[in-house]
Design an enzyme around this catalytic site. Structure first.
Site, PDB file in Angstrom:
ATOM      1  N   ALA A 196       3.261  -1.857 -16.309  1.00 19.11           N
ATOM      2  CA  ALA A 196       2.569  -0.575 -16.469  1.00 19.11           C
ATOM      3  C   ALA A 196       2.481   0.158 -15.143  1.00 19.11           C
ATOM      4  CB  ALA A 196       1.172  -0.803 -17.016  1.00 19.11           C
ATOM      5  N   ASN A 197       2.246   1.449 -15.220  1.00 19.72           N
ATOM      6  CA  ASN A 197       1.936   2.253 -14.042  1.00 19.72           C
ATOM      7  C   ASN A 197       0.424   2.400 -13.950  1.00 19.72           C
ATOM      8  OD1 ASN A 197       4.605   2.685 -13.499  1.00 19.72           O
ATOM      9  ND2 ASN A 197       4.499   4.899 -13.666  1.00 19.72           N
ATOM     10  N   ARG A 198      -0.053   2.737 -12.775  1.00 21.21           N
ATOM     11  CA  ARG A 198      -1.460   3.076 -12.613  1.00 21.21           C
ATOM     12  C   ARG A 198      -1.668   4.523 -13.029  1.00 21.21           C
ATOM     13  NH1 ARG A 198      -4.279  -0.590  -9.667  1.00 21.21           N
ATOM     14  NH2 ARG A 198      -3.024  -1.599  -8.077  1.00 21.21           N
ATOM     15  N   VAL A 229       5.020   7.764 -16.238  1.00 21.89           N
ATOM     16  CA  VAL A 229       5.956   7.063 -17.128  1.00 21.89           C
ATOM     17  C   VAL A 229       6.610   5.908 -16.366  1.00 21.89           C
ATOM     18  CG1 VAL A 229       8.004   7.337 -18.577  1.00 21.89           C
ATOM     19  CG2 VAL A 229       6.422   9.267 -18.274  1.00 21.89           C
TER      20      VAL A 229
END
Ligand code: CTP
Ligand code: CA
Length: 226
Positions: free
Chosen positions: A33-35, A100
């Site tokens: 995941a991204n922050r 994204v």
């Protein structure tokens, strides 16, 4: 009696906003995941609705409430986000505030990967579709105004200028997300606005809600000229 309000600056406009991170599954219990808290994207969607637009918010997994009066399409992966964006078109204005995931695991394992006492498993990645670039470069049905975001930790303006050119969007909102600034997950943001004509504006540090309202005002003014 019915309460009537004067039409807002985005009355009659269709707006789509992406927000939050994406989650790219590794196996049933793990993901990449991204922050991203989703706070800036959600604030833009709320401000656009407040300005009278018909808004669709396409959001990755976030822990904040839905903005009042805005239908939310929930997605997990970049590929789902792209499909949801396509389904939400046509739009007059598209704002890509989501963080994204650039890559996803090449294969999603159907069962939980187990520690087997040997070396850690390799994680092969493949690139995700670029949603902003895809929409910016549509030959048919491109939104009138396409706005990208850039989260950078260094040489913010250099990277942002290059990104604006590479993506083909009309406007880029750049923010410095180096850890010392507290932008990630925080309530405030310092943004730079870059136009295709080379115009650059740096705004004072403001609450993300206020950044959202000011951005929407700007988008409405730009759309009114078209
Ligand atoms: N974006 C997107 N789809 C992707 C990657 C990014 O729509 N697969 C959008 C983001 O929502 C943002 C803009 O593109 O509006 C810039 O994202 P960013 O991550 O800063 O740019 P990248 O082109 O991915 O470059 P890098 O991460 O290497 O800096
Ligand atoms: Ca990226």
């Amino acid at each position: 009696a019915m309460l009537t309000r004067p039409p807002g600056p985005l009355a009659g406009r269709r707006v789509l906003v992406t927000s939050g991170p994406t989650h790219e599954p590794i196996d049933p219990v793990r993901y990449l995941a991204n922050r991203s808290s989703g706070r800036q994207g959600h604030a833009i969607a709320a401000a656009a609705a407040e300005a009278g637009a018909e808004v669709t918010l396409i959001s990755g997994p976030v822990a904040i409430p839905d903005p009042a009066g805005v239908p939310v399409v929930r997605v997990e992966t970049a590929r789902e986000m792209l499909e949801a964006v396509r389904a939400a078109l046509p739009a007059d204005l598209a704002v890509f505030a989501a963080a994204v995931g650039d890559w996803r695991p090449a294969a999603e394992q159907g069962h939980k990967i187990k520690k087997d006492g040997a070396a850690p498993p390799p994680l092969a990645l493949v690139e995700n579709p670029d949603i902003l670039a895809t929409v910016s470069q549509m030959s048919e049905g491109r939104p009138t105004l396409v706005v990208g975001f850039a989260a950078e930790t260094d040489r913010v303006l250099d990277h942002a200028r290059a990104k604006l050119a590479r993506k083909g969007c009309d406007l880029l909102v750049a923010n410095d997300v180096s850890p010392a600034g507290g932008v990630m997950g925080g309530a405030r943001n310092t943004v730079h606005l870059l136009g295709r004509d080379g115009a650059l504006e740096t705004w004072p540090t403001l609450a993300k809600d206020e950044v959202g309202r000011r951005l929407v005002e700007r988008f409405a003014a730009l759309l009114a000229r078209t």
